[in-house]
Design an enzyme around this catalytic site. Structure first.
Site, PDB file in Angstrom:
ATOM      1  N   ALA A  25       0.809  -1.222   0.000  1.00 19.56           N
ATOM      2  CA  ALA A  25       0.000   0.000   0.000  1.00 19.56           C
ATOM      3  C   ALA A  25       0.847   1.279   0.000  1.00 19.56           C
ATOM      4  O   ALA A  25       0.406   2.306  -0.522  1.00 19.56           O
ATOM      5  CB  ALA A  25      -0.935  -0.024   1.200  1.00 19.56           C
ATOM      6  N   ARG A  37      -1.273   0.898   7.765  1.00 23.59           N
ATOM      7  CA  ARG A  37      -0.557   0.968   9.033  1.00 23.59           C
ATOM      8  C   ARG A  37       0.255   2.236   9.282  1.00 23.59           C
ATOM      9  O   ARG A  37       0.839   2.375  10.351  1.00 23.59           O
ATOM     10  CB  ARG A  37       0.342  -0.272   9.197  1.00 23.59           C
ATOM     11  CG  ARG A  37      -0.497  -1.522   9.367  1.00 23.59           C
ATOM     12  CD  ARG A  37       0.313  -2.797   9.444  1.00 23.59           C
ATOM     13  NE  ARG A  37      -0.565  -3.946   9.561  1.00 23.59           N
ATOM     14  CZ  ARG A  37      -1.210  -4.511   8.536  1.00 23.59           C
ATOM     15  NH1 ARG A  37      -1.054  -4.036   7.307  1.00 23.59           N
ATOM     16  NH2 ARG A  37      -2.018  -5.533   8.721  1.00 23.59           N
ATOM     17  N   GLN A 104       0.604  -6.270  -3.434  1.00 25.81           N
ATOM     18  CA  GLN A 104      -0.523  -6.558  -2.541  1.00 25.81           C
ATOM     19  C   GLN A 104      -1.633  -5.543  -2.790  1.00 25.81           C
ATOM     20  O   GLN A 104      -2.682  -5.606  -2.171  1.00 25.81           O
ATOM     21  CB  GLN A 104      -0.060  -6.464  -1.084  1.00 25.81           C
ATOM     22  CG  GLN A 104       1.039  -7.446  -0.736  1.00 25.81           C
ATOM     23  CD  GLN A 104       1.740  -7.067   0.575  1.00 25.81           C
ATOM     24  OE1 GLN A 104       1.293  -7.426   1.651  1.00 25.81           O
ATOM     25  NE2 GLN A 104       2.832  -6.348   0.476  1.00 25.81           N
ATOM     26  N   ASP A 107      -5.418  -1.517  -6.429  1.00 28.25           N
ATOM     27  CA  ASP A 107      -5.873  -0.272  -7.043  1.00 28.25           C
ATOM     28  C   ASP A 107      -5.637  -0.171  -8.556  1.00 28.25           C
ATOM     29  O   ASP A 107      -6.117   0.773  -9.193  1.00 28.25           O
ATOM     30  CB  ASP A 107      -5.222   0.934  -6.342  1.00 28.25           C
ATOM     31  CG  ASP A 107      -3.697   0.844  -6.294  1.00 28.25           C
ATOM     32  OD1 ASP A 107      -3.090   0.328  -7.255  1.00 28.25           O
ATOM     33  OD2 ASP A 107      -3.101   1.299  -5.305  1.00 28.25           O
ATOM     34  N   HIS A 122      -3.668  -9.792  -4.077  1.00 27.03           N
ATOM     35  CA  HIS A 122      -4.934  -9.594  -3.366  1.00 27.03           C
ATOM     36  C   HIS A 122      -6.070  -9.150  -4.278  1.00 27.03           C
ATOM     37  O   HIS A 122      -7.064  -8.609  -3.803  1.00 27.03           O
ATOM     38  CB  HIS A 122      -4.729  -8.594  -2.218  1.00 27.03           C
ATOM     39  CG  HIS A 122      -3.807  -9.126  -1.159  1.00 27.03           C
ATOM     40  ND1 HIS A 122      -3.147  -8.343  -0.250  1.00 27.03           N
ATOM     41  CD2 HIS A 122      -3.444 -10.407  -0.860  1.00 27.03           C
ATOM     42  CE1 HIS A 122      -2.410  -9.109   0.556  1.00 27.03           C
ATOM     43  NE2 HIS A 122      -2.567 -10.352   0.191  1.00 27.03           N
ATOM     44  N   CYS A 130     -20.626 -11.498 -10.216  1.00 26.62           N
ATOM     45  CA  CYS A 130     -21.885 -11.871  -9.565  1.00 26.62           C
ATOM     46  C   CYS A 130     -21.666 -13.201  -8.853  1.00 26.62           C
ATOM     47  O   CYS A 130     -21.127 -14.146  -9.429  1.00 26.62           O
ATOM     48  CB  CYS A 130     -22.997 -12.002 -10.596  1.00 26.62           C
ATOM     49  SG  CYS A 130     -24.487 -12.719  -9.869  1.00 26.62           S
ATOM     50  N   SER A 206       4.522  -3.018   4.989  1.00 29.62           N
ATOM     51  CA  SER A 206       4.922  -3.303   6.377  1.00 29.62           C
ATOM     52  C   SER A 206       5.348  -4.759   6.526  1.00 29.62           C
ATOM     53  O   SER A 206       5.863  -5.148   7.559  1.00 29.62           O
ATOM     54  CB  SER A 206       3.750  -3.020   7.321  1.00 29.62           C
ATOM     55  OG  SER A 206       2.664  -3.876   7.006  1.00 29.62           O
ATOM     56  N   ASN A 228      11.426   1.724   2.292  1.00 27.47           N
ATOM     57  CA  ASN A 228      10.201   1.897   3.074  1.00 27.47           C
ATOM     58  C   ASN A 228      10.357   3.060   4.043  1.00 27.47           C
ATOM     59  O   ASN A 228      11.457   3.326   4.517  1.00 27.47           O
ATOM     60  CB  ASN A 228       9.903   0.605   3.863  1.00 27.47           C
ATOM     61  CG  ASN A 228       8.424   0.404   4.081  1.00 27.47           C
ATOM     62  OD1 ASN A 228       7.667   0.306   3.115  1.00 27.47           O
ATOM     63  ND2 ASN A 228       7.988   0.363   5.332  1.00 27.47           N
TER      64      ASN A 228
HETATM   65  P1  NAD Z   1       0.564  -1.425   5.217  1.00 27.28           P
HETATM   66  O1  NAD Z   1      -0.384  -0.301   5.390  1.00 27.28           O
HETATM   67  O2  NAD Z   1       0.577  -2.501   6.246  1.00 27.28           O
HETATM   68  O3  NAD Z   1       2.050  -0.838   5.196  1.00 27.28           O
HETATM   69  C1  NAD Z   1       2.415   0.218   4.356  1.00 27.28           C
HETATM   70  C2  NAD Z   1       3.904   0.480   4.562  1.00 27.28           C
HETATM   71  O4  NAD Z   1       4.315   1.414   3.583  1.00 27.28           O
HETATM   72  C3  NAD Z   1       4.247   1.067   5.927  1.00 27.28           C
HETATM   73  O5  NAD Z   1       5.359   0.356   6.443  1.00 27.28           O
HETATM   74  C4  NAD Z   1       4.635   2.530   5.612  1.00 27.28           C
HETATM   75  O6  NAD Z   1       5.675   3.001   6.434  1.00 27.28           O
HETATM   76  C5  NAD Z   1       5.111   2.421   4.188  1.00 27.28           C
HETATM   77  N1  NAD Z   1       4.900   3.614   3.374  1.00 27.28           N
HETATM   78  C6  NAD Z   1       3.808   4.427   3.326  1.00 27.28           C
HETATM   79  N2  NAD Z   1       3.982   5.373   2.389  1.00 27.28           N
HETATM   80  C7  NAD Z   1       5.216   5.165   1.855  1.00 27.28           C
HETATM   81  C8  NAD Z   1       5.967   5.805   0.830  1.00 27.28           C
HETATM   82  N3  NAD Z   1       5.503   6.884   0.179  1.00 27.28           N
HETATM   83  N4  NAD Z   1       7.185   5.304   0.530  1.00 27.28           N
HETATM   84  C9  NAD Z   1       7.708   4.236   1.190  1.00 27.28           C
HETATM   85  N5  NAD Z   1       7.038   3.596   2.173  1.00 27.28           N
HETATM   86  C10 NAD Z   1       5.804   4.044   2.471  1.00 27.28           C
HETATM   87  O7  NAD Z   1       0.352  -2.014   3.761  1.00 27.28           O
HETATM   88  P2  NAD Z   1       0.707  -3.468   3.164  1.00 27.28           P
HETATM   89  O8  NAD Z   1       1.994  -3.943   3.701  1.00 27.28           O
HETATM   90  O9  NAD Z   1       0.498  -3.369   1.699  1.00 27.28           O
HETATM   91  O10 NAD Z   1      -0.376  -4.486   3.745  1.00 27.28           O
HETATM   92  C11 NAD Z   1      -1.711  -4.210   4.022  1.00 27.28           C
HETATM   93  C12 NAD Z   1      -2.784  -4.568   2.998  1.00 27.28           C
HETATM   94  O11 NAD Z   1      -3.232  -3.331   2.536  1.00 27.28           O
HETATM   95  C13 NAD Z   1      -2.478  -5.280   1.731  1.00 27.28           C
HETATM   96  O12 NAD Z   1      -3.038  -6.530   1.795  1.00 27.28           O
HETATM   97  C14 NAD Z   1      -3.227  -4.482   0.624  1.00 27.28           C
HETATM   98  O13 NAD Z   1      -4.113  -5.338  -0.064  1.00 27.28           O
HETATM   99  C15 NAD Z   1      -4.046  -3.498   1.388  1.00 27.28           C
HETATM  100  N6  NAD Z   1      -4.232  -2.133   0.901  1.00 27.28           N
HETATM  101  C16 NAD Z   1      -4.074  -1.810  -0.410  1.00 27.28           C
HETATM  102  C17 NAD Z   1      -4.232  -0.489  -0.816  1.00 27.28           C
HETATM  103  C18 NAD Z   1      -4.071  -0.171  -2.271  1.00 27.28           C
HETATM  104  O14 NAD Z   1      -4.421  -0.977  -3.136  1.00 27.28           O
HETATM  105  N7  NAD Z   1      -3.524   1.004  -2.609  1.00 27.28           N
HETATM  106  C19 NAD Z   1      -4.516   0.511   0.114  1.00 27.28           C
HETATM  107  C20 NAD Z   1      -4.680   0.149   1.454  1.00 27.28           C
HETATM  108  C21 NAD Z   1      -4.516  -1.172   1.839  1.00 27.28           C
END
Ligand code: NAD
Length: 255
Positions: A25, A37, A104, A107, A122, A130, A206, A228
């Site tokens: 994300a 997170r 993951q 979007d 994901h 449907c 994360s 990150n």
């Molecule tokens: P997460 O929210 O757990 O972690 C995001 C990580 O990215 C954090 O460690 C944060 O410090 C870091 N981060 C945020 N902005 C950043 C940037 N500009 N540059 C570098 N690092 C950055 O997300 P995750 O690990 O992907 O896991 C959570 C779930 O979130 C996934 O299963 C996903 O499907 C879902 N999700 C997806 C979206 C999307 O499609 N855009 C949005 C929200 C959640």
């Protein structure tokens, strides 16, 4: 000569034609889509239920109205455009350097930026089915259900915001909810790309969500890069850790 971390990453990218990117994300926060997170992420906002509960399979089955209220409001960002990270990764693929993006995210921004080999662990908000007859719907097809008001200005009930197929069945987004399994073919392909990569770049994740995060254990090379904003559980094993915004970092090292 001692290289800075950015120079080291640039040199490795220059030398490689087998880079694999694994992201989450955080790759899309610079496009205005909140992650889960970070401090301003969805886990730090207040809802009637925690986001992990709302985005679970059992909750979707029991309370589809509540699920769709959250989904329309928080998971669908219609104005989001690819940022520098998506664009740099698409460029690396076009240059023949990057073999695959394993994401993951749901979007669709990597594809919008022009990347073609994108493994969506994901699923995607752009595909919907449907549950009764299996008919496919794009996001645009089901968007009218997201409206909070009817054309005559009256408010829509939560039930009216749940997308319904022409056959009367309920439409479900093709996204993997908590408690649901990942697609086997996608997993197998992801493992193969990671196992054969000479550079694995992990970014904007994360690494807290399994089984996705466990995939990086298949990497056997010696150029594991983590980009990150906050620390990740893999920082200690990585060959290079860059704490920064992924869009800015990639824009600087991808020419
Ligand atoms: P997460 O929210 O757990 O972690 C995001 C990580 O990215 C954090 O460690 C944060 O410090 C870091 N981060 C945020 N902005 C950043 C940037 N500009 N540059 C570098 N690092 C950055 O997300 P995750 O690990 O992907 O896991 C959570 C779930 O979130 C996934 O299963 C996903 O499907 C879902 N999700 C997806 C979206 C999307 O499609 N855009 C949005 C929200 C959640």
């Amino acid at each position: 000569m001692v290289l800075t971390d950015m120079e080291q990453l640039e040199a490795w990218i220059d030398e490689s034609d087998n880079i694999v990117f694994f992201g989450g994300a955080g790759v899309s926060t610079e496009s205005g889509i909140p992650d889960f997170r970070s401090v301003d992420g969805l886990y730090h906002q207040k809802y009637d239920y925690p986001p992990e509960t709302i985005l679970s399979h059992s909750f979707y089955q029991k309370k589809p109205e509540e699920f769709y209220r959250f989904y329309w409001d928080k998971m669908i960002c219609l104005d989001a455009k690819p940022n520098q990270a998506h664009i740099a990764l698409a460029k690396l693929e076009q240059q023949g350097k990057l073999k695959a993006i394993i994401t993951q995210n749901i979007d669709g921004l990597h594809q919008m930026a022009g990347s073609s080999e994108v493994l969506e662990l994901h699923g995607s908000v752009h595909r919907n089915y449907c549950e009764r007859c299996g008919k496919f719907y794009s996001l645009e097809d089901i968007l009218p259900f997201s409206a909070t008001q009817n054309e005559d200005g009256t408010s829509r009930t939560p039930k009216e915001r749940v997308p319904i197929c022409s056959c009367g069945g309920r439409i479900k987004p093709d996204v993997v909810l908590y408690e649901e399994g990942l697609d086997n073919d996608t997993l197998t392909k992801a493992v193969s790309y990671i196992r054969n990569a000479d550079i694995l770049i992990i970014g904007g994740t994360s690494l807290a969500v399994y089984p996705a995060a466990g995939l990086i254990d298949y990497y056997r090379g010696e150029r594991l890069v983590v980009i990150n904003l906050s620390q990740t559980p893999r920082d200690t094993y990585a060959d290079l850790v860059i704490a920064g915004k992924i869009g800015q970092v990639l824009a600087e090292v991808v020419k």
